[in-house]
Motif scaffolding. Structure first.
Motif, PDB file in Angstrom:
ATOM      1  N   LEU A 218      28.799  96.723  34.627  1.00 40.01           N
ATOM      2  CA  LEU A 218      28.263  97.945  34.770  1.00 40.01           C
ATOM      3  C   LEU A 218      27.121  97.888  35.862  1.00 40.01           C
ATOM      4  CD1 LEU A 218      27.411  98.790  31.101  1.00 40.01           C
ATOM      5  CD2 LEU A 218      29.229  99.752  32.766  1.00 40.01           C
ATOM      6  N   THR A 219      27.210  96.702  36.602  1.00 39.27           N
ATOM      7  CA  THR A 219      26.386  96.846  37.775  1.00 39.27           C
ATOM      8  C   THR A 219      26.947  96.991  39.343  1.00 39.27           C
ATOM      9  OG1 THR A 219      25.247  95.032  36.630  1.00 39.27           O
ATOM     10  CG2 THR A 219      24.773  95.020  39.106  1.00 39.27           C
ATOM     11  N   LEU A 220      26.409  97.843  39.939  1.00 40.12           N
ATOM     12  CA  LEU A 220      26.714  98.207  41.213  1.00 40.12           C
ATOM     13  C   LEU A 220      25.652  97.662  42.498  1.00 40.12           C
ATOM     14  CD1 LEU A 220      28.925  99.769  43.117  1.00 40.12           C
ATOM     15  CD2 LEU A 220      27.631 101.624  42.920  1.00 40.12           C
ATOM     16  N   ILE A 232      20.297  96.891  43.577  1.00 38.07           N
ATOM     17  CA  ILE A 232      21.163  96.728  42.273  1.00 38.07           C
ATOM     18  C   ILE A 232      21.114  97.972  41.633  1.00 38.07           C
ATOM     19  CG2 ILE A 232      21.601  95.500  40.291  1.00 38.07           C
ATOM     20  CD1 ILE A 232      20.786  93.066  41.763  1.00 38.07           C
ATOM     21  N   LEU A 233      22.073  98.729  41.034  1.00 39.64           N
ATOM     22  CA  LEU A 233      22.002 100.064  40.331  1.00 39.64           C
ATOM     23  C   LEU A 233      22.749  99.594  38.808  1.00 39.64           C
ATOM     24  CD1 LEU A 233      21.468 103.051  40.127  1.00 39.64           C
ATOM     25  CD2 LEU A 233      23.903 103.277  40.778  1.00 39.64           C
ATOM     26  N   LYS A 234      22.158  99.581  37.750  1.00 44.79           N
ATOM     27  CA  LYS A 234      22.788  99.391  36.373  1.00 44.79           C
ATOM     28  C   LYS A 234      23.115 100.786  35.842  1.00 44.79           C
ATOM     29  CE  LYS A 234      21.130  95.104  35.820  1.00 44.79           C
ATOM     30  NZ  LYS A 234      22.142  94.000  35.719  1.00 44.79           N
ATOM     31  N   VAL A 235      24.349 101.001  36.034  1.00 45.05           N
ATOM     32  CA  VAL A 235      24.788 101.965  35.615  1.00 45.05           C
ATOM     33  C   VAL A 235      25.034 102.488  34.133  1.00 45.05           C
ATOM     34  CG1 VAL A 235      27.305 103.454  35.608  1.00 45.05           C
ATOM     35  CG2 VAL A 235      26.453 102.337  37.579  1.00 45.05           C
ATOM     36  N   GLU A 236      24.794 103.614  33.575  1.00 52.53           N
ATOM     37  CA  GLU A 236      24.946 104.015  32.138  1.00 52.53           C
ATOM     38  C   GLU A 236      25.769 104.997  31.800  1.00 52.53           C
ATOM     39  OE1 GLU A 236      20.871 105.016  30.734  1.00 52.53           O
ATOM     40  OE2 GLU A 236      20.144 103.036  32.015  1.00 52.53           O
ATOM     41  N   PRO A 237      26.987 104.660  31.465  1.00 52.23           N
ATOM     42  CA  PRO A 237      27.967 105.830  31.039  1.00 52.23           C
ATOM     43  C   PRO A 237      27.556 106.599  29.856  1.00 52.23           C
ATOM     44  CG  PRO A 237      29.111 103.715  31.395  1.00 52.23           C
ATOM     45  CD  PRO A 237      27.522 103.505  31.315  1.00 52.23           C
ATOM     46  N   ASP A 238      28.023 107.808  29.700  1.00 46.32           N
ATOM     47  CA  ASP A 238      27.760 108.810  28.726  1.00 46.32           C
ATOM     48  C   ASP A 238      28.244 108.305  27.412  1.00 46.32           C
ATOM     49  OD1 ASP A 238      30.168 109.529  29.241  1.00 46.32           O
ATOM     50  OD2 ASP A 238      29.789 111.554  30.015  1.00 46.32           O
ATOM     51  N   GLN A 239      29.330 107.708  27.411  1.00 47.83           N
ATOM     52  CA  GLN A 239      30.059 107.158  26.469  1.00 47.83           C
ATOM     53  C   GLN A 239      30.459 105.660  26.526  1.00 47.83           C
ATOM     54  OE1 GLN A 239      30.876 108.752  23.374  1.00 47.83           O
ATOM     55  NE2 GLN A 239      29.880 110.759  24.049  1.00 47.83           N
ATOM     56  N   ILE A 240      29.882 104.953  25.858  1.00 42.51           N
ATOM     57  CA  ILE A 240      29.995 103.320  25.937  1.00 42.51           C
ATOM     58  C   ILE A 240      30.597 102.688  24.668  1.00 42.51           C
ATOM     59  CG2 ILE A 240      27.782 102.604  25.431  1.00 42.51           C
ATOM     60  CD1 ILE A 240      29.826 101.558  28.364  1.00 42.51           C
ATOM     61  N   THR A 241      31.288 103.524  23.790  1.00 39.92           N
ATOM     62  CA  THR A 241      31.721 102.937  22.392  1.00 39.92           C
ATOM     63  C   THR A 241      33.002 102.368  22.500  1.00 39.92           C
ATOM     64  OG1 THR A 241      32.480 105.346  21.900  1.00 39.92           O
ATOM     65  CG2 THR A 241      30.130 104.568  21.089  1.00 39.92           C
ATOM     66  N   HIS A 242      33.392 102.574  23.890  1.00 43.29           N
ATOM     67  CA  HIS A 242      34.958 101.805  23.921  1.00 43.29           C
ATOM     68  C   HIS A 242      35.071 100.498  24.017  1.00 43.29           C
ATOM     69  CE1 HIS A 242      36.035 106.364  24.747  1.00 43.29           C
ATOM     70  NE2 HIS A 242      35.259 106.307  25.986  1.00 43.29           N
ATOM     71  N   ILE A 243      36.141  99.954  23.606  1.00 43.82           N
ATOM     72  CA  ILE A 243      36.209  98.333  23.668  1.00 43.82           C
ATOM     73  C   ILE A 243      36.869  98.081  25.189  1.00 43.82           C
ATOM     74  CG2 ILE A 243      37.104  96.316  22.936  1.00 43.82           C
ATOM     75  CD1 ILE A 243      36.956  97.737  20.055  1.00 43.82           C
ATOM     76  N   PHE A 244      36.404  97.875  26.303  1.00 42.92           N
ATOM     77  CA  PHE A 244      36.969  97.869  27.331  1.00 42.92           C
ATOM     78  C   PHE A 244      37.324  96.356  27.857  1.00 42.92           C
ATOM     79  CE2 PHE A 244      33.569 101.334  28.239  1.00 42.92           C
ATOM     80  CZ  PHE A 244      34.615 102.274  28.525  1.00 42.92           C
ATOM     81  N   ARG A 245      38.444  96.317  28.654  1.00 43.19           N
ATOM     82  CA  ARG A 245      39.150  95.129  29.054  1.00 43.19           C
ATOM     83  C   ARG A 245      38.547  94.872  30.421  1.00 43.19           C
ATOM     84  NH1 ARG A 245      45.467  95.564  27.414  1.00 43.19           N
ATOM     85  NH2 ARG A 245      45.275  95.825  25.422  1.00 43.19           N
TER      86      ARG A 245
END
Length: 503
Positions: A218-220, A232-245
């Protein structure tokens, strides 16, 4: 004076004997280097194998003919022929070649191309004078001698011109795996230690380059092209409940995109803002994605029916959002491993995207409507994927032997495709491959091969990622980010949108 004129043909003959013997012996003693030099010739690349032997044999035959009095006139005619060939060759290099290679090897290795040209013209005049004197002493009319000399000169010049035209077509469009190395296309000028080796390039825009980090998804990270100023930009998605790979970033100004094809979601955020919103969800699963514009994305996914790789697009501003073309990728064995490759886009061209196979020599150019524009071959000869696929008891497929990777890391910019090749070409020194990577450059607008260059390794670290801008080539290897400056000749290719130079 008359006696001097009579012995001039013999003097000229022995001059050519010394010239050709020395030249041919020098080539034999360093034959591998001689072949490599021919392979880099703008005129003779496609015929380096045959010509490397033919030139040596011809020079020795001419030397032998010149040593025998009865065949000396024939030897002088052949000397004229070969010197005219060399002279026309140099003239074409200086005036009609895409680039001028180094002047190296042979008896005149210290001379540049212009000095070579002057020397060869002097040799032509020498052979012509010898032919006329010897012809006159053999009671051959000056008219016959003139016709013979003119005919030999025209045939020799015409042969070299034909080789030039045919070689250019073969090297650029029908290459037989002979690389042509560009003259110093890049110069290393800056490096930056990122401290960790988990970064990848997410894109570039407005004089900045953007990095994602596999271990901090989540770091750009933003650097200016001087690779000093870092934000450094810490990105905050509006939906973060997914289990990402494996979340990844792509940047296409003024937005960044965050995605994970195993979870069919694409986020979008402005480059200056940490908040990212969902713009695509459940439109389609994918394992490769590139950004075409703010609402359109090219993807690679699997066909649910055939279980093969297929290409498609997601358009978040249209219905239906998902479009698939299952005819673009051609199955050779299993449809998965044999069609593996990289999906590529060009920031300067939002209408097209590209797919380069990993295990065979082919690049697809595709428009945003999923229509195939053309198939283009890379210069190696591996048209069939060299892989061994087995079916496991649970129904899954796997490779049971290491594959031959033809195309490794690839990037497209301004219609030029930069590809790290995995296959050594003809007449290339193997030792160079131990501490360098080979980058082949192609024009994907008008399909053709542009040239190649060596990219030095960072110690034991090979290239992990590349990024190209109008002026720079950025390379990640190990923890190091290295900037290479494109030289004038390479930048000119961008200005011409990758089109080969014409005159």
């Amino acid at each position: 004076m008359r006696k001097l004129i009579q012995i001039l043909p013999a003097i000229f003959a022995y001059f050519f004997v010394l010239l050709f013997c020395y030249a041919s012996v020098s080539k034999v003693l360093d034959f591998e280097n001689f072949q490599v030099q021919l392979a880099q010739s703008p005129l003779l690349s496609a015929y380096a194998g045959f010509i490397s032997y033919a030139v040596i044999v011809t020079e020795l035959i001419i030397a032998a003919l010149l040593c025998i009095k009865a065949s000396r006139l024939l030897g002088l005619y052949l000397s004229l022929a070969i010197m005219v060939s060399f002279t026309v060759y140099i003239y074409l290099i200086l005036n009609y070649s895409d680039f001028v290679p180094c002047s190296c090897g042979g008896i005149l290795e210290k001379l540049g191309w212009t000095e070579h040209l002057i020397f060869n013209i002097g040799c032509i005049l020498t052979s012509v004078i010898g032919i006329f004197i010897l012809g006159d002493s053999n009671s051959i009319s000056k008219f016959t001698t003139s016709i013979n000399a003119l005919g030999i000169g025209l045939v020799s010049a015409g042969l070299v011109i034909c080789l030039f035209l045919l070689s250019e077509n073969i090297i650029k469009k029908e290459n037989n795996f002979t690389r042509r190395y560009l003259n110093h296309p890049i110069i290393e000028d800056k490096s930056y230690d990122l401290k960790v080796n988990s970064y990848y390039f997410a894109g570039s825009a407005d004089g900045k380059i953007f990095l994602g980090n596999y271990t901090a998804p989540l770091t750009l990270v933003t650097l200016d092209t001087s690779i000093h100023a870092v934000t450094i930009l810490k990105v905050e998605p509006d939906q973060i409940t997914h289990i990402f790979r494996a979340l990844k970033f792509r940047v296409k100004a003024p937005y960044y995109y965050l995605y994970d094809g195993s979870i069919p979601v694409i986020y979008q955020g402005r480059l200056s803002e940490s908040k990212a919103k969902t713009i695509s969800y459940h439109d389609g699963y994918f394992d490769e994605m590139v950004v075409l514009d703010s609402s359109r994305f090219a993807i690679r996914t699997q066909s649910s029916a055939a279980r093969n790789h297929v290409l498609g697009t997601i358009n978040s501003a249209a219905q239906p959002r998902l479009s698939i073309n299952d005819q673009l990728l051609e199955k050779q064995q299993d449809g998965i491993f044999d069609t593996d490759g990289q999906l590529l886009s060009d920031d300067k061209n939002v209408n097209n995207f590209y797919y380069i196979y990993s295990y065979r020599n082919q690049v697809l150019s595709i428009d945003k409507n999923l229509s195939l524009l053309h198939r283009q071959n890379t210069i190696d000869t591996n048209s069939k994927a060299k892989i061994k696929v087995v079916l496991l008891s649970d129904g899954k497929r796997t490779m049971n032997a290491p594959p031959l990777t033809v195309n490794k890391k690839t990037v497209v910019h301004q219609n030029l495709l930069f590809n790290e090749s995995g296959v050594i070409g003809k007449y290339e020194p193997k030792k160079q491959w131990k501490n360098s990577s080979i980058i082949d450059v192609y024009n994907v607008d008008k399909p053709s091969y542009v040239g190649s260059f060596y990219l030095p390794d960072n110690g034991k670290n090979k290239i992990s990622n590349m990024l190209v801008t109008d002026r720079y080539l950025f390379v990640l290897s190990g923890t190091m980010l290295t900037r290479y400056h494109f030289t004038k000749n390479m930048i000119q290719n961008f200005k011409n949108r990758g089109k080969p130079k014409t005159r």
